[in-house]
Design a protein around this motif. Structure first.
Motif, PDB file in Angstrom:
ATOM      1  N   ASP A 265       0.907  -1.242  -0.029  1.00  0.00           N
ATOM      2  CA  ASP A 265       0.027   0.013   0.068  1.00  0.00           C
ATOM      3  C   ASP A 265       0.971   1.155  -0.006  1.00  0.00           C
ATOM      4  N   ARG A 266       1.906   1.185  -0.637  1.00  0.00           N
ATOM      5  CA  ARG A 266       2.828   2.363  -0.609  1.00  0.00           C
ATOM      6  C   ARG A 266       2.850   3.076  -2.077  1.00  0.00           C
ATOM      7  N   ALA A 267       3.144   4.168  -2.149  1.00  0.00           N
ATOM      8  CA  ALA A 267       3.456   5.093  -3.458  1.00  0.00           C
ATOM      9  C   ALA A 267       4.882   4.656  -3.558  1.00  0.00           C
ATOM     10  N   PRO A 268       5.360   4.583  -4.995  1.00  0.00           N
ATOM     11  CA  PRO A 268       6.898   4.201  -5.235  1.00  0.00           C
ATOM     12  C   PRO A 268       7.491   5.522  -4.919  1.00  0.00           C
ATOM     13  N   HIS A 269       8.679   5.493  -4.959  1.00  0.00           N
ATOM     14  CA  HIS A 269       9.792   6.593  -4.470  1.00  0.00           C
ATOM     15  C   HIS A 269       9.475   7.392  -5.785  1.00  0.00           C
ATOM     16  N   GLU A 270       9.918   8.826  -5.443  1.00  0.00           N
ATOM     17  CA  GLU A 270       9.395   9.807  -6.665  1.00  0.00           C
ATOM     18  C   GLU A 270      10.372   9.854  -7.570  1.00  0.00           C
ATOM     19  N   ASP A 271      11.511   9.303  -7.640  1.00  0.00           N
ATOM     20  CA  ASP A 271      12.423   9.176  -8.632  1.00  0.00           C
ATOM     21  C   ASP A 271      11.741   8.401  -9.801  1.00  0.00           C
ATOM     22  N   TRP A 272      10.789   7.266  -9.421  1.00  0.00           N
ATOM     23  CA  TRP A 272      10.035   6.663 -10.371  1.00  0.00           C
ATOM     24  C   TRP A 272       8.989   7.298 -11.245  1.00  0.00           C
ATOM     25  N   MET A 273       8.471   8.311 -10.518  1.00  0.00           N
ATOM     26  CA  MET A 273       7.369   8.967 -10.977  1.00  0.00           C
ATOM     27  C   MET A 273       7.419   9.526 -12.573  1.00  0.00           C
ATOM     28  N   PRO A 274       8.705   9.963 -12.925  1.00  0.00           N
ATOM     29  CA  PRO A 274       8.622  10.499 -14.447  1.00  0.00           C
ATOM     30  C   PRO A 274       8.270   9.315 -15.179  1.00  0.00           C
ATOM     31  N   TRP A 275       8.614   7.995 -14.795  1.00  0.00           N
ATOM     32  CA  TRP A 275       7.995   7.103 -15.870  1.00  0.00           C
ATOM     33  C   TRP A 275       6.578   6.867 -15.960  1.00  0.00           C
ATOM     34  N   LEU A 276       5.604   7.333 -15.145  1.00  0.00           N
ATOM     35  CA  LEU A 276       4.345   7.630 -15.112  1.00  0.00           C
ATOM     36  C   LEU A 276       4.051   8.707 -15.925  1.00  0.00           C
ATOM     37  N   GLU A 277       4.747   9.659 -15.874  1.00  0.00           N
ATOM     38  CA  GLU A 277       4.414  11.014 -16.526  1.00  0.00           C
ATOM     39  C   GLU A 277       4.739  10.726 -17.984  1.00  0.00           C
ATOM     40  N   GLN A 278       5.566  10.200 -18.286  1.00  0.00           N
ATOM     41  CA  GLN A 278       6.064   9.656 -19.800  1.00  0.00           C
ATOM     42  C   GLN A 278       4.805   8.774 -20.403  1.00  0.00           C
ATOM     43  N   ARG A 279       4.455   7.809 -19.641  1.00  0.00           N
ATOM     44  CA  ARG A 279       3.447   6.868 -20.001  1.00  0.00           C
ATOM     45  C   ARG A 279       2.100   7.513 -20.196  1.00  0.00           C
ATOM     46  N   ASN A 280       1.673   8.339 -19.212  1.00  0.00           N
ATOM     47  CA  ASN A 280       0.559   9.063 -19.664  1.00  0.00           C
ATOM     48  C   ASN A 280       0.665  10.070 -20.629  1.00  0.00           C
ATOM     49  N   ASN A 281       1.971  10.703 -21.294  1.00  0.00           N
ATOM     50  CA  ASN A 281       1.947  11.601 -22.213  1.00  0.00           C
ATOM     51  C   ASN A 281       1.953  10.455 -23.571  1.00  0.00           C
ATOM     52  N   ASP A 282       2.489   9.271 -23.384  1.00  0.00           N
ATOM     53  CA  ASP A 282       2.391   8.046 -24.548  1.00  0.00           C
ATOM     54  C   ASP A 282       0.935   7.889 -24.933  1.00  0.00           C
ATOM     55  N   LEU A 283       0.221   7.743 -23.670  1.00  0.00           N
ATOM     56  CA  LEU A 283      -1.560   7.347 -23.923  1.00  0.00           C
ATOM     57  C   LEU A 283      -1.824   8.529 -24.740  1.00  0.00           C
ATOM     58  N   ILE A 284      -1.633   9.765 -24.324  1.00  0.00           N
ATOM     59  CA  ILE A 284      -2.225  10.825 -25.153  1.00  0.00           C
ATOM     60  C   ILE A 284      -1.757  11.061 -26.479  1.00  0.00           C
ATOM     61  N   GLU A 285      -0.521  10.650 -27.012  1.00  0.00           N
ATOM     62  CA  GLU A 285      -0.116  10.670 -28.259  1.00  0.00           C
ATOM     63  C   GLU A 285      -1.039   9.501 -28.967  1.00  0.00           C
ATOM     64  N   SER A 286      -1.535   8.566 -28.205  1.00  0.00           N
ATOM     65  CA  SER A 286      -2.446   7.606 -29.050  1.00  0.00           C
ATOM     66  C   SER A 286      -3.500   8.064 -29.518  1.00  0.00           C
ATOM     67  N   ARG A 287      -3.847   9.151 -28.962  1.00  0.00           N
ATOM     68  CA  ARG A 287      -5.258   9.831 -29.635  1.00  0.00           C
ATOM     69  C   ARG A 287      -6.558   9.068 -28.735  1.00  0.00           C
TER      70      ARG A 287
END
Ligand SMILES: [Zn+2]
Length: 330
Positions: A265-287
């Motif tokens: 039940d923990r959040a990941p370390h903040e160093d990992w968070m750019p991965w999620l940001e990039q993934r969300n940007n990838d999803l956005i690019e997929s239209r």
């Protein structure tokens, strides 16, 4: 995904073609499925006559699910499929019209990524050959079709197809609606919610897997059994959580079982968070509809989305301060 991060494989390029880029019709999905089916038989040359039956069949079935399969209101190919579905034309007529109209753009458009030729070519267009007209299926396609990846790619294509046709059918891409993709843990489905209407679209695992290249979000290893993971933990909902909905797609990733067990039940370390940001940007690019959903939930611009994620992360770690550090082997 790998292709965009520099590692070019047949599998990653196939995913890029299917998951990203403009769609003016869902021909791309049925054409891709048909190619994989035919290539799986080991064939290296195929005529339009041979491609037409499975290709038309997939689109006829799709039209029964959702009548809207493209942006254009007028398509002679789709009209032929519709006419066949209501017994207005017979199989032979459907076949002739598929060969005549169905391949007009898709053979040229399929191997394109953002207007440039994809770095892996799957077939050669020999429609104009005087001796043996058709498509030459290249080794890259045959290898992919015979590999263990083919079934997974098929499932991902179907999920992507459902998302796109649902977006068209409900008018999501008109941007007048603020859609949400809500996660239903029981069925593991994504539900499209517009106003009070909720509609099951596709399985969340199939919808997200391709954007991670089938790899765990945390350790980057290939996932045997992907688990749906809330990045900011679901447990927040049992606390005084006043942040955004953590059951939404911006916060959902796929992980392997060991990482899921370790994270708890923990959040990941903040160093990992750019991965999620990039993934969300990838999803956005997929239209559509992922683009519209993500922008409505997390912000119109990359800067706004960055701020959204930072704020959500800060609030989450105020309530649950102990974080988990993912182990990335590479
Ligand atoms: Zn893992």
């Amino acid at each position: 995904m790998d292709y965009r991060r520099g590692v070019v494989t047949g599998e990653s390029v196939w995913r890029a073609i299917v998951l990203y880029g403009a769609n003016s019709a869902t021909y791309k999905f049925s054409f891709g499925e048909t190619l994989l089916q035919v290539a799986a038989t080991g064939r290296t040359h195929v005529t339009l006559d041979e491609l037409a039956p499975p290709y038309a069949k997939l689109l006829c079935e799709a039209l029964k699910r959702h009548d809207r399969q493209g942006i254009a209101t007028n398509s002679r190919f789709l009209d032929a499929c519709r006419a066949f579905n209501v017994d207005e034309i017979d199989q032979d007529t459907l076949h002739r019209r598929t060969v005549q109209y169905g391949f007009a753009n898709v053979i040229d458009a399929f191997p394109q990524l953002s207007g440039t030729p994809a770095p892996v070519r799957f077939y050669e267009d020999r429609r104009r050959s005087s001796t043996s007209p058709g498509l030459v299926l290249r080794d890259e396609l045959v290898e992919l079709a015979l590999s263990g990846h083919a079934p997974v790619l098929g499932v991902e294509t179907t999920a992507r197809w459902r998302l796109v046709e649902t977006a068209w059918e409900t008018g999501v891409s008109s941007a007048l609606l603020t859609p949400e993709l809500v996660y239903d843990p029981e069925s593991q489905d994504l539900l499209l919610q517009i106003g009070q209407r909720r509609k099951s679209v596709t399985g969340v695992v199939a919808a997200l897997s391709g954007y991670q290249d089938g790899r765990c979000a945390y350790c980057d290893q290939a996932m045997a059994q992907p688990v749906v993971e809330h990045v900011l933990p679901w447990k927040l909902l049992t606390r005084r959580w006043n942040g955004p909905d953590v059951d939404a797609i911006w916060n959902l990733v796929l992980s392997c079982r060991p990482c899921n067990d370790a994270k708890r039940d923990r959040a990941p370390h903040e160093d990992w968070m750019p991965w999620l940001e990039q993934r969300n940007n990838d999803l956005i690019e997929s239209r559509h509809p992922l683009r519209e959903v993500l922008m409505a939930q997390t912000g119109e611009t990359a800067t706004a989305r960055h701020a959204f994620l930072r704020l959500a992360y800060r609030r989450a770690t105020e309530l649950l301060p102990v974080v988990w550090t993912p182990f990335r082997s590479r």
